[in-house]
Design an enzyme around this catalytic site. Sequence first.
Site, short mmCIF file in Angstrom:
data_model
loop_
_atom_site.label_atom_id
_atom_site.label_comp_id
_atom_site.label_asym_id
_atom_site.label_seq_id
_atom_site.Cartn_x
_atom_site.Cartn_y
_atom_site.Cartn_z
N ASN A 472 0.83 -1.20 0.00
CA ASN A 472 0.00 0.00 0.00
C ASN A 472 0.86 1.24 0.00
O ASN A 472 2.04 1.21 0.35
CB ASN A 472 -0.93 0.02 1.22
N CYS A 473 0.26 2.37 -0.42
CA CYS A 473 0.89 3.68 -0.26
C CYS A 473 0.01 4.47 0.71
O CYS A 473 -0.62 3.89 1.58
CB CYS A 473 1.08 4.38 -1.60
N ALA A 474 -0.05 5.77 0.57
CA ALA A 474 -0.77 6.58 1.55
C ALA A 474 -2.25 6.30 1.58
O ALA A 474 -2.88 6.27 2.63
CB ALA A 474 -0.53 8.06 1.27
#
Length: 533
Positions: A472-474
């Site tokens: 995942n990212c932000a």
Amino acid sequence: MMKAVQRFGGAMYVPVMLFSFAGIVVGLTILLQNPQLMGNLADPDGLLYKFSYIIQEGGWTVFRQMPILFAIGIPIALAKTAQARACMESLVVYLTFNYFVSAILTLWGNKFRVDMNADIGGVSGLTEIAGIKTLDTSIIGSILVSCIVVYIHNRYFDKKLPDFLGIFQGSTYVFFISFFVMLPLAFIVTFIWPIVQGGIASLQGILVSSGVFGVGLYTFLERALIPTGLHHFVYTPFIYGPAIVNGGINTYWIEHLNQYASSALSLKELFPQGGFALHGNSKIFGVLGIALAIYATAKREKKKVVAGLLIPATLTAVVAGITEPIEFTFLFISPLLFIVHALLAGIMAATMYAFGIVGNMGGGMIEMATQNWIPLFHNHWMTYVKQWMIGLSFTAIYFFTFRYLIVKLNVATPGREKENGTDAKLYTKKDYKAQKQHGSNKDAAPADAYSNQALLVLEALGGADNISDVSNCATRLRVSVIDETKVQTDADFRASGAHGVVRKGTAIQVIIGLSVPQVRERVERFITKANAQ
């Protein structure tokens, strides 16, 4: 290849999430130490000043230790197993690498055109990492080392050694291999990096001299590449790395905030590089215009519902700088609108820069207020008056442009859906039927809303058996699937509470929002449980 690049981009965002809070802390404490704002309360011998100094030192942690944070943060997203151990391995190997570099330069610094007797910082090319005087490779060095360690970890952490060598298995084996990889790497870096530093210095001059066009192009790319996840590669070297100024714009700006606050010179004269951190203005002024256009073009009977959806999403963008709920709403409906948004964002940044507006403006109003408007208002209020005048002008430009395109192209933005289509929404939720859909095993029932959403997202992705990798990212869950034909429709993802989905073959990005770390953890938990059955 795209999956690997997107996964790496998401990994870089792990430590970046810490910078917003730290920047606000440092910005507020700088305000408390400013005599122009606080008067006698800002006396260095006063209790308030001393207390704010203590708090400020804690806030500086993430800025002063950026390379270490990236060295630890990368494995969290990239290590396939035992992420905690991978973080430890990465930190130890990164420190080992710097000890090697320090020793090499101590012995043969003159041969590598580096003076180890010079003070750190400035033009010396040196810095201090965890007490080690070494070459300043910034976050680039830590990311490189960390990626190498993660590769070795993923390949050798679970390798079974003969019983008599069992003590060297796992992290010790990874460190053993990495130790000997770092030695030649240290020699290579000490030879190449001084040349790179010279090239970066030249690049800084070129980018600054590119002026309005360079700022506009940079901002356009930063926005336009968001759907691919590659925007991290655009802004990270500028904001957190050495592409435009040593230490990155974020750190450099805060370090010199008091100097800028006390100077009567224009901010553009003081810090022309700050033009490459204006992209946050589109999050405030641009998103507001987009939201107003979506509301204005909604059907009369749906305006109240649309307003209820747009107001919290717009406030999130304007105040906190999180724009994806609105941006991805019209991205999936009409990619053309997103390109127009990126173009207008670039033009707005270029216009502001042409009128002398610079600073650290990559986030929302909270970040802009604490790091720009409040501490610098006394001597630079006219700069911010111009910023708001230009910004509000672009709010109007955004509004009329989007309103025209939505009507002209008959774009089905929220509130304009066909009667037999879906209701007005940015995202929807339906009754969770996890027990019915996943069998009658009560132990498998989700325990909270995150688990409910994770199960529905997992279903939309084709089930646990269709997942090969999760990160995942932000705000986005990044998933590699085995068979993309098993992935369900966008409506199914939105029904789980997601804002949308981006598809690139077997590389899938599900737009979750700021709760994505919790959802990812539960997705991984369900996958592990399914594989164990």
